[in-house]
Enzyme design. Sequence first.
Site, PDB file in Angstrom:
ATOM      1  N   HIS B 114      -9.928   5.680  -7.601  1.00 17.91           N
ATOM      2  CA  HIS B 114      -9.032   7.000  -8.061  1.00 17.91           C
ATOM      3  C   HIS B 114      -9.700   8.374  -7.955  1.00 17.91           C
ATOM      4  CE1 HIS B 114      -7.483   3.187  -9.648  1.00 17.91           C
ATOM      5  NE2 HIS B 114      -6.426   3.554  -9.588  1.00 17.91           N
ATOM      6  N   LYS B 141      -6.252  -0.057  -2.738  1.00 14.99           N
ATOM      7  CA  LYS B 141      -5.405   1.213  -3.401  1.00 14.99           C
ATOM      8  C   LYS B 141      -6.480   2.444  -3.585  1.00 14.99           C
ATOM      9  CE  LYS B 141      -3.364   2.453  -8.035  1.00 14.99           C
ATOM     10  NZ  LYS B 141      -3.594   2.179  -9.502  1.00 14.99           N
TER      11      LYS B 141
END
Lengths: 217, 217
Positions: B114, B141
């Site tokens: 992230h 992700k």
Amino acid sequence: MPKLAGVIIAKTIEEAVKKIKLHEADLYELRVDYLESMENIELLLPHSNKLIVTVRKVEEGGAKRIEEQERLKLFEKFAKIKPAYFDVELYSNIVEDVINLSSKIGSKVILSYHNFSKTPSYQTLQSILDSMIELEPDIIKIVTYARDFRDNIEVIKLYENSENLIAFCMGEKGKISRIFSALYSPFTYVSIDNSVAPGQFTVGEMRKILELLGETK
Amino acid sequence: MPKLAGVIIAKTIEEAVKKIKLHEADLYELRVDYLESMENIELLLPHSNKLIVTVRKVEEGGAKRIEEQERLKLFEKFAKIKPAYFDVELYSNIVEDVINLSSKIGSKVILSYHNFSKTPSYQTLQSILDSMIELEPDIIKIVTYARDFRDNIEVIKLYENSENLIAFCMGEKGKISRIFSALYSPFTYVSIDNSVAPGQFTVGEMRKILELLGETK
């Protein structure tokens, strides 16, 4: 709020004007290739500042075969009402004539390329785009067909280094790139009644999506 | 119909279970870093096949600072209920421990990265993705922050050669990539009440968008 161009399919100018009055798009693309009568073009005058005049080549999705010189005459006919835009295909013999006609009357030019069967690679698309830039149009429109969702990526990459670009994929698998176009093109195309191109949203559907995306300002 | 993971923010397990029961997502990410009590974890058992257990590092958006070994203990606590997924950050000291723990108990691994401040270039993102692939997770992700709409393009390009990828941009300018993720990732993240990440859609909003995109099958 992103701008939407409603595609007008009509047999007569009267029918086209009726459709324009019935709807709430920001611009209207009049597909002259669908018209069966060119009578009363002046009825469009009150709407000319919202009008895109397109005489689409049959090879790029046009309704019927119209010889190049005949297409040019049609553009000249509509020059009388000085539409906001003329749309002419990069791969057409009259492209320079239409560009010159537009600059003479003060209309803008959408230079377009359509591939109804597939999406060429990004490299191919970028080279098409580069050759379009050389003709210095006001807007470049590149529309291909999405056979696979990754085709959207090839087209979306074109936005990276281009301004005034309308680029998306047709077809059910291309819808995401139409939203991308709605957000980042000068305007994008929507249908106002029976959709013309596969995967096309109606004005209402696109407005709902844009609202959900927070694009209401 | 594309799958949606609702992000559960709760102080207690009881509160988390209540939220799960109230909603209609396909999966639920339990943000353990928000929990203030770890009592009664077994209450989650009936929902474990829909559960993603995440103990988010503070540097990647976690609610508070938790030492690595403490984070690992929390993962081990939740291993008892064998959740569908564990989510661990690529850049963490315990990444291999969590991967091993998951394979021991038969849970899947989401390996995540992230960036809450910007979107690195595509090349940088691709190299991050390549190093993630080496650890052989079940899902990768990659979530960054969109400062400019073109940041969406950098992230969308990652889908070109990757499977099992969840990649999108946070922020108001990143919403389009969240839709792309909803369509082409194994699942994507939505909020079920007060959104956790900037630009996040609610379950209801995302379902409406997907419906308008014709994704109802």
